[in-house]
Design an enzyme around this catalytic site. Structure first.
Site, PDB file in Angstrom:
ATOM      1  N   HIS A 408       0.815  -1.216   0.000  1.00 21.48           N
ATOM      2  CA  HIS A 408       0.000   0.000   0.000  1.00 21.48           C
ATOM      3  C   HIS A 408       0.847   1.264   0.000  1.00 21.48           C
ATOM      4  O   HIS A 408       2.045   1.252   0.282  1.00 21.48           O
ATOM      5  CB  HIS A 408      -0.950  -0.004   1.204  1.00 21.48           C
ATOM      6  CG  HIS A 408      -0.273   0.075   2.543  1.00 21.48           C
ATOM      7  ND1 HIS A 408       0.019   1.263   3.177  1.00 21.48           N
ATOM      8  CD2 HIS A 408       0.156  -0.904   3.391  1.00 21.48           C
ATOM      9  CE1 HIS A 408       0.580   1.028   4.342  1.00 21.48           C
ATOM     10  NE2 HIS A 408       0.686  -0.280   4.506  1.00 21.48           N
ATOM     11  N   CYS A 427       2.437  -5.036   7.066  1.00 21.28           N
ATOM     12  CA  CYS A 427       2.169  -4.812   5.647  1.00 21.28           C
ATOM     13  C   CYS A 427       3.341  -4.066   5.006  1.00 21.28           C
ATOM     14  O   CYS A 427       4.225  -3.553   5.682  1.00 21.28           O
ATOM     15  CB  CYS A 427       0.877  -4.024   5.473  1.00 21.28           C
ATOM     16  SG  CYS A 427      -0.603  -5.026   5.773  1.00 21.28           S
TER      17      CYS A 427
END
Length: 516
Positions: A408, A427
């Site tokens: 992301h 992440c």
């Protein structure tokens, strides 16, 4: 070539051979036992007609250590000696099964690795490729065992280059290494003297600088230092600082360990990686798009912190879609461990986040007594609406998985300037997420930038599907070759390689290029 005295027809029908095969097989493995029973206990290794098969296998395992394999699991020298010393039919029968057991171990290790990754480190959650033992035994009856064995190892160019690097460094170690280590004396271009001579000699022995008689930190020495820094993931400023000295002083024996582990890791990803795939090397803090074996896009990445429950796991999956203008559903672990204590002190804390009930309704903070809840019974979740300040930035890339890991954007751009970039909760943040999106969409859109901008400018959260799913491989290589075959090394940031190496040693790997 190893030859054995042939068995006569009468000898072949005598029960001691059959008995010894049956007993040895039953004691060790049901698959092996069934294999011999189906053959009426006819030999596959010890008969006069088996010489070609036998020698092909013994030749392969004699050089198993070249690939960093656990040679003690299928000791070629001991098996060869056993053939020479076998005298009775019982000896032959036991040796028959011993060879088959060694063969299955070698097939298992060469194709999918010696270790079970999850047992070594809980963060390595990938499924490794395995060959069905029954299928491997069926291949024994074919005409060319050598050809079958040659198909087992990873076909990736990196694997072959790592083997070459291992042989080179074996030779370096045998020749005495890279010479004296450097003193802890920072240097920079323009310096001169004995410390520069020591640096020059070290760079020459490591292959980064041509032989010369200079004692000056000139342009050639500076370029050699830069080449070394690039190969080790350091800031390539060409100056000999403390970090660069530490990396230069790493012994070849330590680099050998990294290569041995990298070979094992290559076997764990011995699969079709996809003509187009995404390769995220956690230790290198990069995400790359690979098309037909060539890198077509690369961006810096931030990975999980080196703390329990936040280290990014290793696995492979398929990217299915991207979400433009995403909202952030705060993971429950972050909600209860990080935000709930703040909310107990100040209900207006983390005001950029919405409090949401089980039905997805936003709840007024003033109506909640946060003090009566614990991490176990907190009934709410938290969500951040789409915005430039959203923790996920303006786009996230999804390959749905049970660990809730994805790639992301992020508003925290300054972290990409760091040399070591382990700051997330697990992440992977991308330094150039928009360009990454453009590269992914280019294969399905005539105007990937325009299409992405249209979705972005809408301000609405929306999913953009990838017409062709893209394999994603989250890997952890501290040693890997570049396109020219030169070696790159990175820090073992999570300590995973150290645990893998120790496990490989326990499994019988012999460092230093010794043959079994």
């Amino acid at each position: 070539m190893l030859t054995l005295a042939p068995l006569s027809v009468a000898q072949a029908q005598v029960s001691p051979f059959v008995q010894s095969v049956a007993i040895a097989a039953a004691d060790q493995d049901e698959v092996i036992s069934a294999f011999y029973a189906a053959r009426n206990y006819a030999p596959i290794w010890t008969g006069p007609q088996d010489a070609e098969r036998r020698n092909a296998f013994l030749s392969a395992i004699a050089h198993a250590s070249d690939q960093g394999l656990a040679v003690q699991r299928y000791d070629a020298r001991a098996l060869t000696d056993a053939f020479r010393s076998a005298q009775t039919e019982g000896d032959r029968g036991r040796l028959e099964v011993r060879m088959t057991r060694a063969y299955l171990s070698y097939v298992h290790d060469l194709h999918g690795g010696v270790l079970q990754p999850k047992k070594v480190d809980a963060g390595i959650v990938r499924e490794v490729p395995r060959i069905d033992p029954q299928l491997a035994l069926e291949r024994l009856t074919g005409d060319d065992l050598g050809a079958f064995l040659s198909t087992l190892a990873p076909a990736s160019p990196s694997y072959a280059q790592l083997i070459k690097a291992k042989l080179r460094i074996d030779g370096t170690i045998a020749a005495g290494g890279w010479g004296p280590t450097l003193a802890d004396t920072p240097l920079q271009p323009g310096d001169s003297g004995a410390a520069v001579v020591a640096l020059r000699d070290r760079l020459v022995s490591m292959g980064y600088l041509r032989l010369s008689a200079t004692q000056d930190y000139d342009a050639e020495v500076q370029k050699a230092v830069q080449r070394f820094q690039i190969a080790h993931g350091l800031d390539p400023d060409g100056k000999l600082d403390e970090i660069t000295i530490t990396a230069l002083n790493v012994a070849p024996e330590e680099r050998l360990k990294s290569i041995i582990v990298a070979l094992e890791r290559e076997r764990w990803v011995n699969m079709d990686r996809g003509r187009r795939h995404i390769w995220v090397n956690l230790t290198d803090f990069t995400a790359r798009i690979i098309d037909d074996g060539k890198e077509t896009f690369v961006t810096r990445a931030v990975i999980g912190k080196d703390v329990p429950d936040q280290r990014t796991p290793e696995f492979s999956d398929e990217m299915e879609y991207m979400v433009v203008n995403p909202s952030w559903s705060v993971p429950r672990s972050i909600t209860t461990k990080e935000y709930l204590p703040l909310l107990k002190k100040n209900p207006n804390a983390a005001g950029h986040l919405k409090i949401v009930d089980r039905n997805g309704r936003v709840i007024d903070r003033g109506s909640i007594n946060f003090g009566k809840y614990t991490a176990a019974n907190f009934p709410f979740s938290m969500r951040q609406p789409p915005s430039d300040a959203n923790a996920l930035g303006l786009v996230k890339f999804m390959f749905p998985n049970q660990w809730n890991i994805y790639l992301h954007d992020t508003p925290s751009k300054s972290l990409f300037d760091r040399e070591v970039r382990a700051f997330s909760h697990g992440c992977i943040r991308l330094g150039q997420p928009f360009e990454f999106a453009h590269a992914l969409l280019a294969v399905q859109s005539a105007d990937p930038e325009g299409d992405f901008k249209k979705a972005l400018d809408s301000g609405r959260e929306q999913a953009v599907k990838l017409q062709q799913h893209v394999p994603v491989h989250l890997v952890y290589f501290t040693a890997f070759p570049d396109v020219r075959g030169g070696m790159n090394y990175r820090r073992d940031i999570y300590g995973r390689d150290e645990r893998i190496y120790d496990a490989l040693i326990d499994a019988g790997v012999v460092p230093g290029g010794q043959h079994g």
